[in-house]
Motif scaffolding. Sequence first.
Motif, PDB file in Angstrom:
ATOM      1  N   ASP A 149      42.766  48.918  41.689  1.00 41.32           N
ATOM      2  CA  ASP A 149      42.929  48.724  40.137  1.00 41.32           C
ATOM      3  C   ASP A 149      43.107  50.141  39.581  1.00 41.32           C
ATOM      4  N   ILE A 150      42.002  51.125  39.763  1.00 36.08           N
ATOM      5  CA  ILE A 150      42.230  52.603  39.615  1.00 36.08           C
ATOM      6  C   ILE A 150      43.375  53.091  39.804  1.00 36.08           C
ATOM      7  N   LYS A 153      46.253  52.040  37.891  1.00 32.09           N
ATOM      8  CA  LYS A 153      46.389  52.826  36.588  1.00 32.09           C
ATOM      9  C   LYS A 153      46.934  54.334  36.651  1.00 32.09           C
ATOM     10  N   LYS A 154      46.412  54.746  37.843  1.00 35.84           N
ATOM     11  CA  LYS A 154      46.945  56.335  37.876  1.00 35.84           C
ATOM     12  C   LYS A 154      48.359  56.259  38.066  1.00 35.84           C
ATOM     13  N   ARG A 156      50.576  54.151  36.910  1.00 36.56           N
ATOM     14  CA  ARG A 156      51.149  53.653  35.818  1.00 36.56           C
ATOM     15  C   ARG A 156      51.223  54.818  34.723  1.00 36.56           C
ATOM     16  N   SER A 157      50.123  55.413  34.690  1.00 39.85           N
ATOM     17  CA  SER A 157      49.914  56.727  33.811  1.00 39.85           C
ATOM     18  C   SER A 157      50.966  57.871  34.309  1.00 39.85           C
TER      19      SER A 157
END
Length: 167
Positions: A149-150, A153-154, A156-157
């Motif tokens: 999940d982390i 998120k990285k 997507r950022s």
Amino acid sequence: MPQIEVETEIYSDIHTCFDLARDIDVHKESLKHTGEIPIAGRTSGLIKLGEWVSWEALHFGIVQHLTSKITEFDRPNYFVDEMIFGAFKSYRNEHIFKQENGKTIMINKFDFESPYGIIGKLVNWLFLKKYMTKLLKIRNKMLKSTAEDIEVKKLRSKLRLSEFTKL
């Protein structure tokens, strides 16, 4: 002495996986079904070399207490926690991390010895090794999910940032 080895492939970087594996809060969350809570020593955050934590949990309908200490530490490749007090005669849990082809291989080598001689060996054979294997797999599944999940998120950022820089 029984040994359990559990290998988990995680699509995340080695540093994230290593830190999640030594995070007291993540450990607590991963085993919440046992009511496992830290009660002394390092009770939250990232545990380090020489630090210890005492846990309270419900296993086999009995409240158990166990204290483990980080006895070896080589970030982000390896750490060891060993029991210094608890229901086992002894235990040693090696956490090994390897980065391979864009993923992390996390290996747990859990060696334990039950008390009570031949009776302890019988308990190991009948159910304890299976029970401990299941706990490790539950914990690793949660670590894998959190780390991935982390990583999402990285990514997507980074994608949002690259879109912004094109403007």
